[in-house]
Design a protein around this motif. Structure first.
Motif, PDB file in Angstrom:
ATOM      1  N   ILE A 168     -12.772  11.786  49.951  1.00  0.00           N
ATOM      2  CA  ILE A 168     -11.875  12.339  49.758  1.00  0.00           C
ATOM      3  C   ILE A 168     -11.195  13.406  50.407  1.00  0.00           C
ATOM      4  O   ILE A 168     -11.170  14.300  49.824  1.00  0.00           O
ATOM      5  CB  ILE A 168     -10.903  11.008  48.676  1.00  0.00           C
ATOM      6  N   THR A 169     -10.275  13.592  51.691  1.00  0.00           N
ATOM      7  CA  THR A 169      -9.656  14.762  52.558  1.00  0.00           C
ATOM      8  C   THR A 169      -8.318  14.939  51.800  1.00  0.00           C
ATOM      9  O   THR A 169      -8.096  15.922  52.051  1.00  0.00           O
ATOM     10  CB  THR A 169     -10.344  14.992  53.980  1.00  0.00           C
ATOM     11  N   SER A 170      -8.363  13.470  51.952  1.00  0.00           N
ATOM     12  CA  SER A 170      -6.536  13.738  51.752  1.00  0.00           C
ATOM     13  C   SER A 170      -5.946  12.101  51.129  1.00  0.00           C
ATOM     14  O   SER A 170      -6.153  11.111  51.176  1.00  0.00           O
ATOM     15  CB  SER A 170      -5.608  13.850  52.891  1.00  0.00           C
ATOM     16  N   VAL A 171      -5.010  12.370  50.122  1.00  0.00           N
ATOM     17  CA  VAL A 171      -4.405  11.179  49.778  1.00  0.00           C
ATOM     18  C   VAL A 171      -3.310  10.944  49.346  1.00  0.00           C
ATOM     19  O   VAL A 171      -2.066  11.777  48.637  1.00  0.00           O
ATOM     20  CB  VAL A 171      -5.116  11.249  47.865  1.00  0.00           C
ATOM     21  N   GLY A 186      -5.407   7.755  40.325  1.00  0.00           N
ATOM     22  CA  GLY A 186      -6.537   9.414  39.938  1.00  0.00           C
ATOM     23  C   GLY A 186      -6.772   9.737  40.788  1.00  0.00           C
ATOM     24  O   GLY A 186      -7.825  10.396  41.137  1.00  0.00           O
ATOM     25  N   LEU A 187      -6.806   9.301  42.504  1.00  0.00           N
ATOM     26  CA  LEU A 187      -8.304   9.813  43.416  1.00  0.00           C
ATOM     27  C   LEU A 187      -7.783  10.833  43.802  1.00  0.00           C
ATOM     28  O   LEU A 187      -6.213  10.400  43.963  1.00  0.00           O
ATOM     29  CB  LEU A 187      -8.768   8.963  44.488  1.00  0.00           C
ATOM     30  N   GLN A 188      -8.443  11.572  44.349  1.00  0.00           N
ATOM     31  CA  GLN A 188      -7.743  13.183  44.812  1.00  0.00           C
ATOM     32  C   GLN A 188      -9.076  14.134  46.537  1.00  0.00           C
ATOM     33  O   GLN A 188     -10.624  13.510  45.676  1.00  0.00           O
ATOM     34  CB  GLN A 188      -7.950  14.252  44.064  1.00  0.00           C
ATOM     35  N   PRO A 189      -8.269  14.475  46.827  1.00  0.00           N
ATOM     36  CA  PRO A 189      -9.677  15.182  47.537  1.00  0.00           C
ATOM     37  C   PRO A 189     -10.379  16.053  46.712  1.00  0.00           C
ATOM     38  O   PRO A 189     -11.022  16.411  45.783  1.00  0.00           O
ATOM     39  CB  PRO A 189      -8.798  16.680  48.005  1.00  0.00           C
ATOM     40  N   GLY A 190     -11.823  15.491  47.890  1.00  0.00           N
ATOM     41  CA  GLY A 190     -13.309  15.412  47.260  1.00  0.00           C
ATOM     42  C   GLY A 190     -14.131  15.226  46.187  1.00  0.00           C
ATOM     43  O   GLY A 190     -14.920  14.811  46.114  1.00  0.00           O
ATOM     44  N   ASP A 191     -13.120  13.768  45.252  1.00  0.00           N
ATOM     45  CA  ASP A 191     -14.089  12.710  45.235  1.00  0.00           C
ATOM     46  C   ASP A 191     -14.625  12.381  46.692  1.00  0.00           C
ATOM     47  O   ASP A 191     -14.518  12.258  47.640  1.00  0.00           O
ATOM     48  CB  ASP A 191     -13.199  11.485  45.266  1.00  0.00           C
ATOM     49  N   LEU A 192     -15.664  11.515  45.814  1.00  0.00           N
ATOM     50  CA  LEU A 192     -17.224  10.310  47.484  1.00  0.00           C
ATOM     51  C   LEU A 192     -16.786   9.132  46.662  1.00  0.00           C
ATOM     52  O   LEU A 192     -17.005   8.938  45.279  1.00  0.00           O
ATOM     53  CB  LEU A 192     -18.269  11.460  46.628  1.00  0.00           C
ATOM     54  N   VAL A 193     -16.470   8.316  47.414  1.00  0.00           N
ATOM     55  CA  VAL A 193     -16.105   6.977  47.523  1.00  0.00           C
ATOM     56  C   VAL A 193     -17.616   6.439  47.805  1.00  0.00           C
ATOM     57  O   VAL A 193     -17.718   6.986  49.078  1.00  0.00           O
ATOM     58  CB  VAL A 193     -15.068   6.541  48.496  1.00  0.00           C
ATOM     59  N   SER A 194     -17.985   5.441  47.424  1.00  0.00           N
ATOM     60  CA  SER A 194     -19.612   5.249  47.709  1.00  0.00           C
ATOM     61  C   SER A 194     -18.979   3.663  48.555  1.00  0.00           C
ATOM     62  O   SER A 194     -20.330   3.211  48.429  1.00  0.00           O
ATOM     63  CB  SER A 194     -20.638   5.216  46.648  1.00  0.00           C
ATOM     64  N   ALA A 232      -8.503  -3.998  45.234  1.00  0.00           N
ATOM     65  CA  ALA A 232      -9.635  -3.921  46.097  1.00  0.00           C
ATOM     66  C   ALA A 232     -10.178  -2.699  44.288  1.00  0.00           C
ATOM     67  O   ALA A 232      -9.448  -1.814  43.777  1.00  0.00           O
ATOM     68  CB  ALA A 232      -9.866  -2.637  46.826  1.00  0.00           C
ATOM     69  N   ARG A 233     -11.705  -3.207  44.465  1.00  0.00           N
ATOM     70  CA  ARG A 233     -12.678  -2.206  43.302  1.00  0.00           C
ATOM     71  C   ARG A 233     -12.869  -0.379  43.692  1.00  0.00           C
ATOM     72  O   ARG A 233     -14.056  -1.503  45.147  1.00  0.00           O
ATOM     73  CB  ARG A 233     -13.668  -3.180  42.637  1.00  0.00           C
ATOM     74  N   VAL A 234     -12.757   0.110  43.828  1.00  0.00           N
ATOM     75  CA  VAL A 234     -13.226   1.213  44.918  1.00  0.00           C
ATOM     76  C   VAL A 234     -14.024   2.121  43.814  1.00  0.00           C
ATOM     77  O   VAL A 234     -13.468   2.159  42.265  1.00  0.00           O
ATOM     78  CB  VAL A 234     -12.189   2.558  44.786  1.00  0.00           C
TER      79      VAL A 234
END
Length: 86
Positions: A33-36, A46-54, A81-83
């Motif tokens: 994630i680069t931008s939220v 609670g997702l934020q820049p730097g998190d990885l989504v698989s 959706a479940r992320v």
């Protein structure tokens, strides 16, 4: 195609992840994630820049394009959706 014409393809509208308030970039076997956008669903959970989504709903997201397709498919269904993020 004419330039600067709103909706040159008529009713067809192309979807980008930023339409959902998130931007991502390629990472190893996931997207980073680069931008939220503040106040949008990804920010609220609670997702934020730097998190990885698989994955999204079990669909692997190894590339930004795979992420976009999975996100679009889920949003088209109109549900949650479940992320899976790392």
């Amino acid at each position: 195609v004419k330039e600067r014409v709103p909706r040159p393809f008529g009713r067809t509208r192309f979807f980008e992840a930023r339409d959902a308030g998130i931007e991502v970039a390629a990472a190893k076997d996931a997207v980073r994630i680069t931008s939220v956008e503040s106040g949008r669903a990804f920010h609220e959970v609670g997702l934020q820049p730097g998190d990885l989504v698989s994955s999204i709903d079990g669909m692997p997201t190894p590339t930004p394009e795979a992420f976009r397709v999975a996100l679009r498919r889920r949003l088209a269904d109109g549900g949650e959706a479940r992320v899976r993020f790392l």
